[in-house]
Motif scaffolding. Structure first.
Motif, short mmCIF file in Angstrom:
data_model
loop_
_atom_site.label_atom_id
_atom_site.label_comp_id
_atom_site.label_asym_id
_atom_site.label_seq_id
_atom_site.Cartn_x
_atom_site.Cartn_y
_atom_site.Cartn_z
N UNK A 15 58.14 38.35 48.04
CA UNK A 15 57.27 38.43 46.87
C UNK A 15 56.81 39.86 46.62
N UNK A 16 56.57 40.17 45.37
CA UNK A 16 56.20 41.52 44.98
C UNK A 16 54.78 41.88 45.39
N UNK A 17 54.60 43.14 45.68
CA UNK A 17 53.29 43.75 45.86
C UNK A 17 52.24 42.90 46.52
N UNK A 18 51.10 42.75 45.83
CA UNK A 18 49.95 42.03 46.38
C UNK A 18 49.84 40.61 45.83
N UNK A 19 50.96 40.06 45.40
CA UNK A 19 50.93 38.74 44.79
C UNK A 19 50.31 37.69 45.71
N UNK A 20 50.74 37.62 46.96
CA UNK A 20 50.21 36.61 47.87
C UNK A 20 48.72 36.84 48.14
N UNK A 21 48.33 38.08 48.34
CA UNK A 21 46.92 38.38 48.59
C UNK A 21 46.07 38.05 47.37
N UNK A 22 46.62 38.29 46.18
CA UNK A 22 45.87 38.00 44.97
C UNK A 22 45.68 36.50 44.76
N UNK A 23 46.69 35.70 45.12
CA UNK A 23 46.53 34.25 45.02
C UNK A 23 45.39 33.79 45.93
N UNK A 24 45.38 34.29 47.16
CA UNK A 24 44.31 33.93 48.08
C UNK A 24 42.95 34.33 47.51
N UNK A 25 42.87 35.54 46.96
CA UNK A 25 41.61 36.04 46.44
C UNK A 25 41.14 35.21 45.24
N UNK A 26 42.07 34.87 44.37
CA UNK A 26 41.69 34.08 43.19
C UNK A 26 41.13 32.73 43.58
N UNK A 27 41.80 32.05 44.49
CA UNK A 27 41.34 30.72 44.90
C UNK A 27 40.01 30.82 45.64
N UNK A 28 39.90 31.80 46.53
CA UNK A 28 38.66 31.95 47.29
C UNK A 28 37.48 32.24 46.35
N UNK A 29 37.69 33.11 45.39
CA UNK A 29 36.60 33.49 44.50
C UNK A 29 36.37 32.47 43.39
N UNK A 30 37.39 31.68 43.08
CA UNK A 30 37.17 30.58 42.14
C UNK A 30 36.15 29.61 42.71
N UNK A 31 36.27 29.34 44.01
CA UNK A 31 35.32 28.44 44.66
C UNK A 31 33.93 29.08 44.73
N UNK A 32 33.88 30.37 45.10
CA UNK A 32 32.59 31.04 45.27
C UNK A 32 31.90 31.31 43.94
N UNK A 33 32.72 31.57 42.89
CA UNK A 33 32.12 31.95 41.61
C UNK A 33 32.26 30.90 40.54
N UNK A 34 32.50 29.63 40.95
CA UNK A 34 32.70 28.56 39.98
C UNK A 34 31.51 28.47 39.04
N UNK A 35 31.80 28.51 37.75
CA UNK A 35 30.75 28.34 36.74
C UNK A 35 29.95 29.60 36.45
N UNK A 36 30.29 30.72 37.09
CA UNK A 36 29.50 31.94 36.89
C UNK A 36 30.09 32.84 35.82
N UNK A 37 31.34 32.60 35.42
CA UNK A 37 31.99 33.46 34.46
C UNK A 37 32.52 34.73 35.07
N UNK A 38 32.50 34.85 36.40
CA UNK A 38 32.98 36.05 37.07
C UNK A 38 34.50 36.05 37.13
N UNK A 39 35.07 37.24 37.15
CA UNK A 39 36.51 37.39 37.32
C UNK A 39 36.86 37.03 38.75
N UNK A 40 37.69 36.00 38.96
CA UNK A 40 37.99 35.59 40.33
C UNK A 40 38.85 36.57 41.11
N UNK A 41 39.47 37.56 40.44
CA UNK A 41 40.23 38.55 41.18
C UNK A 41 39.39 39.77 41.53
N UNK A 42 38.64 40.24 40.58
CA UNK A 42 37.81 41.42 40.83
C UNK A 42 36.47 41.26 40.12
N UNK A 43 35.46 40.91 40.86
CA UNK A 43 34.17 40.65 40.26
C UNK A 43 33.65 41.89 39.54
N UNK A 44 33.10 41.62 38.36
CA UNK A 44 32.46 42.71 37.63
C UNK A 44 33.39 43.49 36.74
#
Length: 367
Positions: free
Chosen positions: A332-361
């Motif tokens: 897989x290319x570049x940081x694709x796998x790490x970004x999937x992990x980050x998106x899912x992890x932050x989707x759970x942490x930031x659910x309903x907050x409107x935050x960007x699940x990849x890069x907050x802020x």
């Protein structure tokens, strides 16, 4: 004069030969060890089954290596073709990334593939959505799965399935759409012309291909049989009666209407810079136009192909094969796998907050 015992090697040459052989064997054993290690994933895989629409579907539930849950879950929706539950192990690096975020992964063999009954070529996109909803409902009945934390991951042809599922199940936590198309007919034209350009086709060859495509579309619009198609175009070029039936059933697919019903679900749109299958510019424009900015994250991978494999790697068959065997995560290319992990992890942490699940802020974009 020193006499040599018959059959014994003379001088130090035999020792060098023996130690060279030992070195080769040790190196081979080391490579084999690396291959085994690289193909061992931090997962607990369980063979599972589901009966849907009178047919048995077989699949794999891949849970994190430790813990009893309940875990979040990512349900996989395949692209085109006879794909088995692991996609010939291509999915396992993704499952491992999700497992690091505390999520299990669920994937079924397509009907007629692996252990599943039926025939995937008999399905419409609506049939595939029904099948996915059945998998989600099945998962919500398991005590080791947290039914409030279930999302979808789908690639390519899944672009017509994911929005249908999300439009009908408002409880989904997220949707990850990898290289999805929006309109079947426009995607087909784009793919045809992109491949012709890539292969250096002449202007005459491009015109001939477009004429053949128009003939095919005219036949589809009037519901022609495969025999009529074959008579009209001559060389079927790999088309089969079953494939013709599948295309006839699905060629009007368009994700636009379903996307309008997904406005409350966080979506990660993954786009590749070397995609000859899907017009990523059109896909991005449609997604941005329909989905609210607060719920859409767009991730661009400029060096990737349609399947999110590195473009230079995919161009070399021997390098791709070697990498797939020796270091499958590196396919897989570049940081694709790490970004999937980050998106899912932050989707759970930031659910309903409107935050960007990849890069907050930051804006909902990752390059």
């Amino acid at each position: 004069m020193t006499r040599r015992t018959p059959g014994r090697p003379r001088g130090r040459g035999w020792r060098w030969t023996v130690w060279t052989l030992v070195g080769v064997l040790l190196a081979a054993a080391g490579v084999a060890g690396v291959v085994v290690w690289q193909n061992t994933y931090a997962l607990r895989e369980e063979t599972v089954s589901l009966r849907h629409d009178g047919k048995l579907l077989k699949g794999v539930l891949a849970r994190p290596e430790t813990g009893e849950g309940p875990f979040g879950l990512v349900v996989f929706v395949h692209g085109d073709g006879p794909v088995d539950a692991t996609h010939e192990t291509f999915y396992r690096p993704l499952w491992e990334s999700f497992a690091r975020a505390g999520y299990a992964s669920l994937s079924f063999d397509k009907p007629g593939t692996g252990g599943s009954e039926g025939d995937w070529l008999d399905q419409s996109m609506a049939d595939r959505a029904d099948e996915t909803l059945a998998a989600v409902a099945w998962a919500r009945g398991r005590p080791d799965i947290d039914g409030r934390r279930i999302g979808l991951w789908g690639a390519s042809q899944a672009g017509w399935v994911l929005p249908k599922v999300a439009a009908r199940d408002g409880r989904l936590q997220f949707v990850i759409a990898v290289s999805p198309a929006v309109n079947w007919l426009r995607q087909g034209r784009y793919n045809l012309l992109a491949e012709l350009r890539r292969d250096g086709a002449s202007a005459q060859e491009r015109q001939a291909a477009l004429r053949r495509r128009q003939t095919t579309l005219d036949l589809l619009r009037r519901g022609a049989s495969f025999a009529e198609y074959r008579a009209a175009v001559g060389d079927a070029d790999g088309m089969t009666p079953a494939r013709w039936s599948f295309i006839a059933r699905n060629h009007r697919s368009d994700a636009t209407a379903d996307l309008r019903a997904v406005r409350g679900t966080p979506v990660l749109l993954v786009l590749a810079g070397h995609d000859v299958n899907v017009d990523v510019a059109e896909t991005e424009a449609v997604y941005r136009d329909i989905l609210p900015a607060r719920s859409l994250t767009v991730a661009h991978y400029p060096a990737a192909t349609h399947s999110l494999v590195d473009h230079d790697l995919e161009r070399s068959r021997w390098r791709l094969t070697l990498t797939a065997v020796v270091a499958p995560r590196k396919v897989y290319t570049g940081r694709f796998l790490a970004d999937l992990e980050r998106f899912v992890r932050r989707s759970a942490a930031g659910a309903g907050t409107g935050e960007d699940p990849l890069r907050r802020g930051n804006a909902s974009e990752h390059r």
